[in-house]
Design a protein around this motif. Structure first.
Motif, PDB file in Angstrom:
ATOM      1  N   TYR A   1     -51.353  -6.586 -24.330  1.00 46.30           N
ATOM      2  CA  TYR A   1     -52.291  -7.439 -25.066  1.00 46.30           C
ATOM      3  C   TYR A   1     -53.719  -6.990 -24.809  1.00 46.30           C
ATOM      4  O   TYR A   1     -54.048  -6.519 -23.724  1.00 46.30           O
ATOM      5  CB  TYR A   1     -52.092  -8.898 -24.648  1.00 46.30           C
ATOM      6  N   TYR A   2     -54.546  -7.161 -25.825  1.00 43.30           N
ATOM      7  CA  TYR A   2     -55.901  -6.631 -25.731  1.00 43.30           C
ATOM      8  C   TYR A   2     -56.891  -7.433 -26.561  1.00 43.30           C
ATOM      9  O   TYR A   2     -56.519  -8.238 -27.403  1.00 43.30           O
ATOM     10  CB  TYR A   2     -55.927  -5.172 -26.209  1.00 43.30           C
TER      11      TYR A   2
ATOM     12  N   ARG B   1     -46.232   0.382 -31.353  1.00 41.21           N
ATOM     13  CA  ARG B   1     -47.012   0.140 -32.570  1.00 41.21           C
ATOM     14  C   ARG B   1     -48.034  -0.947 -32.299  1.00 41.21           C
ATOM     15  O   ARG B   1     -47.799  -1.868 -31.520  1.00 41.21           O
ATOM     16  CB  ARG B   1     -46.122  -0.193 -33.759  1.00 41.21           C
ATOM     17  N   ASP B   2     -49.157  -0.803 -32.955  1.00 37.72           N
ATOM     18  CA  ASP B   2     -50.244  -1.768 -32.823  1.00 37.72           C
ATOM     19  C   ASP B   2     -50.011  -2.908 -33.805  1.00 37.72           C
ATOM     20  O   ASP B   2     -49.685  -2.676 -34.965  1.00 37.72           O
ATOM     21  CB  ASP B   2     -51.575  -1.076 -33.113  1.00 37.72           C
ATOM     22  N   ASP B   3     -50.144  -4.110 -33.323  1.00 37.07           N
ATOM     23  CA  ASP B   3     -50.087  -5.301 -34.181  1.00 37.07           C
ATOM     24  C   ASP B   3     -51.440  -5.997 -34.041  1.00 37.07           C
ATOM     25  O   ASP B   3     -51.621  -6.890 -33.218  1.00 37.07           O
ATOM     26  CB  ASP B   3     -48.951  -6.218 -33.747  1.00 37.07           C
ATOM     27  N   PRO B   4     -52.445  -5.552 -34.831  1.00 34.47           N
ATOM     28  CA  PRO B   4     -53.806  -6.083 -34.678  1.00 34.47           C
ATOM     29  C   PRO B   4     -53.901  -7.585 -34.908  1.00 34.47           C
ATOM     30  O   PRO B   4     -54.731  -8.240 -34.285  1.00 34.47           O
ATOM     31  CB  PRO B   4     -54.624  -5.327 -35.715  1.00 34.47           C
ATOM     32  N   ALA B   5     -53.060  -8.136 -35.761  1.00 31.56           N
ATOM     33  CA  ALA B   5     -53.114  -9.578 -36.015  1.00 31.56           C
ATOM     34  C   ALA B   5     -52.775 -10.365 -34.758  1.00 31.56           C
ATOM     35  O   ALA B   5     -53.338 -11.440 -34.519  1.00 31.56           O
ATOM     36  CB  ALA B   5     -52.162  -9.953 -37.153  1.00 31.56           C
ATOM     37  N   ARG B   6     -51.871  -9.839 -33.964  1.00 32.84           N
ATOM     38  CA  ARG B   6     -51.480 -10.496 -32.701  1.00 32.84           C
ATOM     39  C   ARG B   6     -52.245  -9.925 -31.510  1.00 32.84           C
ATOM     40  O   ARG B   6     -52.069 -10.384 -30.385  1.00 32.84           O
ATOM     41  CB  ARG B   6     -49.975 -10.347 -32.488  1.00 32.84           C
ATOM     42  N   ARG B   7     -53.053  -8.908 -31.740  1.00 39.66           N
ATOM     43  CA  ARG B   7     -53.821  -8.216 -30.693  1.00 39.66           C
ATOM     44  C   ARG B   7     -52.914  -7.734 -29.561  1.00 39.66           C
ATOM     45  O   ARG B   7     -53.126  -8.046 -28.387  1.00 39.66           O
ATOM     46  CB  ARG B   7     -54.941  -9.094 -30.175  1.00 39.66           C
ATOM     47  N   VAL B   8     -51.915  -6.937 -29.953  1.00 37.89           N
ATOM     48  CA  VAL B   8     -50.958  -6.421 -28.980  1.00 37.89           C
ATOM     49  C   VAL B   8     -50.399  -5.083 -29.451  1.00 37.89           C
ATOM     50  O   VAL B   8     -50.168  -4.879 -30.642  1.00 37.89           O
ATOM     51  CB  VAL B   8     -49.809  -7.438 -28.744  1.00 37.89           C
TER      52      VAL B   8
END
Length: 104
Positions: free
Chosen positions: A36-37, A14-21
């Motif tokens: 991480y991205y 799953r994407d966690d955009p707040a953590r950019r991961v």
């Protein structure tokens, strides 16, 4: 003597955009690893991937790469693979190379 069979954990990415991961999450909710991205203008730059030591060698990293790259593809984005793990995964899977911004 029969060796005990080891089962690979079930991994949901799953994407966690707040953590950019992109997270590799096991059925019990354990975060087993992350890719991480940075994301900008339709390009996802993978910078680092890690899998918790207790889950190494169990396919978590590959599941993470498959899930993260699948999410990028589904969003119509492209990839820059600065992360050696993601780069190696793409190098081994030619069907993923069309995601690269610069495949050379």
């Amino acid at each position: 003597m029969i060796e005990p069979r080891t089962t690979r954990p079930t991994v949901t990415v799953r994407d966690d955009p707040a953590r950019r991961v992109f997270l590799a999450v096991l059925d019990d909710g354990t975060e087993a690893g992350g890719a991480y991205y940075r994301r900008r203008d339709g390009v996802v730059t993978f910078t680092h991937t890690e899998v918790s030591p207790e889950f190494e060698g169990q396919g978590v990293g590959s599941a993470l790469a498959v899930g993260a790259l699948g999410a990028v593809r589904e969003a119509g984005e492209r990839v820059v693979a600065l992360c050696p793990f993601i780069k190696a995964y793409i190098d081994r899977h030619p069907e993923q190379q069309d995601l690269l911004v610069d495949p050379s």
